[in-house]
Design an enzyme around this catalytic site. Structure first.
Site, PDB file in Angstrom:
ATOM      1  N   TYR A  49       1.161 -14.315  21.499  1.00 31.46           N
ATOM      2  CA  TYR A  49       0.856 -15.652  22.011  1.00 31.46           C
ATOM      3  C   TYR A  49      -0.556 -15.705  22.586  1.00 31.46           C
ATOM      4  O   TYR A  49      -0.819 -15.246  23.702  1.00 31.46           O
ATOM      5  CB  TYR A  49       1.860 -16.064  23.094  1.00 31.46           C
ATOM      6  CG  TYR A  49       3.307 -16.076  22.650  1.00 31.46           C
ATOM      7  CD1 TYR A  49       3.663 -16.198  21.310  1.00 31.46           C
ATOM      8  CD2 TYR A  49       4.333 -15.963  23.580  1.00 31.46           C
ATOM      9  CE1 TYR A  49       4.989 -16.208  20.911  1.00 31.46           C
ATOM     10  CE2 TYR A  49       5.664 -15.971  23.191  1.00 31.46           C
ATOM     11  CZ  TYR A  49       5.986 -16.093  21.852  1.00 31.46           C
ATOM     12  OH  TYR A  49       7.306 -16.098  21.467  1.00 31.46           O
ATOM     13  N   HIS A 134       9.624  -8.098  17.942  1.00 31.68           N
ATOM     14  CA  HIS A 134       9.192  -9.444  17.580  1.00 31.68           C
ATOM     15  C   HIS A 134       9.047  -9.600  16.073  1.00 31.68           C
ATOM     16  O   HIS A 134       8.239  -8.920  15.434  1.00 31.68           O
ATOM     17  CB  HIS A 134       7.843  -9.733  18.257  1.00 31.68           C
ATOM     18  CG  HIS A 134       7.522 -11.180  18.388  1.00 31.68           C
ATOM     19  ND1 HIS A 134       6.308 -11.625  18.879  1.00 31.68           N
ATOM     20  CD2 HIS A 134       8.230 -12.297  18.100  1.00 31.68           C
ATOM     21  CE1 HIS A 134       6.309 -12.947  18.900  1.00 31.68           C
ATOM     22  NE2 HIS A 134       7.465 -13.368  18.424  1.00 31.68           N
TER      23      HIS A 134
END
Length: 322
Positions: A49, A134
């Site tokens: 992010y 992830h």
């Protein structure tokens, strides 16, 4: 170790990593402060992010809070490597940040340990509570299962992490991970929402059987369910919504309106109603959004709404009353 109590509503920190648009430091801090003031104590972030920006901003905020009063999760699998000679180019994966780092998939023990250590440096914290692998299906699902997940189990056994899991958009990939590893929690993105519930058939029952809790996110389906009135140019799965999907979302909104309920409130509360789901994780791009989200989470919703959605073929009774 057992999974810490996350609360019904968690904060997803992709937005403060400049997802789609830049956010000032003051706006990011105000958004986090608003989330804390509403009672949110679970915060999720990732190196992905904003190429570390989300972790840095979240850590700067949380370092001023008592460590035993919040839960933080981050993700492993993507290592951030500095670019030798940055050109000033922008990131190409949706974040409005300079491309000063590149993401490198590394499911090895060295890579997982380095990822955790790097995240601790960026956040300024002494530990993270939950580590998710992830998007392993984006890179190499079998390598993620065979290499990364045993490492996460090892780190949990060592006491370095309280809980471990996997975060992905694919219910099939998450199901295979739950079957083949000793997970505490999964982060399910967009696959159990008011619009569609593909995870309800196999994945969520498996999680109940294996005692794996579910952090449900992406519950607005790329913003399609985020407003009381669905616009004609709404997105779905990060692209313009197909006509059939758009029509279904509008039918959901119209039914909600008949019962005096905003579509986003119904979407939020539906997303947390399954017994496998322990929390709904929602992002925000400003303080007002997160305050509004907290209000919608407790807005009254008559049981008759769910019955009407079922009778109109917009929901299966089995998922509403699971």
């Amino acid at each position: 170790m057992s999974l810490p109590e996350l609360g019904r509503l968690g904060f997803g920190a992709a937005g403060i990593g400049n997802l789609y648009r830049a956010m000032t430091e003051n706006a990011a801090e105000a958004t986090l402060a608003a989330s804390w003031d509403t009672g949110i104590r679970y915060f999720d972030t990732a190196p992905h992010y904003g190429l570390g920006l989300s972790e840095r901003r979240l850590g700067a905020f949380l370092t001023s809070k008592p460590r035993d009063e919040f839960i933080i999760s981050t993700k492993v699998g993507r290592i951030l490597e500095p670019v030798a000679n940055p050109s000033g180019a922008k990131d190409t994966q949706g974040f409005e940040v300079p491309a000063d780092f590149v993401r490198r998939w590394d499911p090895s023990e060295a890579g997982i340990r380095r990822s955790i250590e790097d995240s601790l440096v960026r956040t300024g914290l002494d530990a993270v509570d939950i580590a998710y692998l992830h998007d392993p299906d984006v890179y190499d699902l079998q390598a993620g299962i065979n290499q990364a997940l045993p490492v996460l189990e090892k780190l949990r056994d060592e006491g370095l992490i309280k809980a471990i899991g996997v975060g992905a958009n694919s219910a099939d990939a998450l199901r295979e991970c739950v079957q083949r590893a000793d997970l505490d929690v999964i982060m399910l993105a967009g696959r159990y929402s008011l619009l569609e519930q593909p995870a309800a058939k196999d994945l969520l029952p498996l999680c109940l059987e294996r005692k794996v809790q579910v952090a449900n996110c992406g519950i607005y389906n790329s913003g399609l369910l985020a407003r009381a009135v669905v616009p004609d140019d709404a997105n779905y799965n990060y692209e313009p919504a197909p006509a059939q999907i758009l029509a279904r979302a509008k039918a959901l909104a119209e039914c909600c309106d008949e019962f005096g309920v905003e579509l986003p409130a119904a979407a939020l509360q539906f997303a947390v109603n399954h017994p496998a789901v322990c929390t709904v994780v929602v992002g925000a791009s400003n303080a007002e959004q997160i305050t509004e989200t907290a209000r919608r989470m407790v807005a009254p919703i008559p049981e008759e709404l769910w019955s009407a959605l079922v009778s109109r073929g917009l929901l299966e009774a089995s998922v509403v009353f699971a």
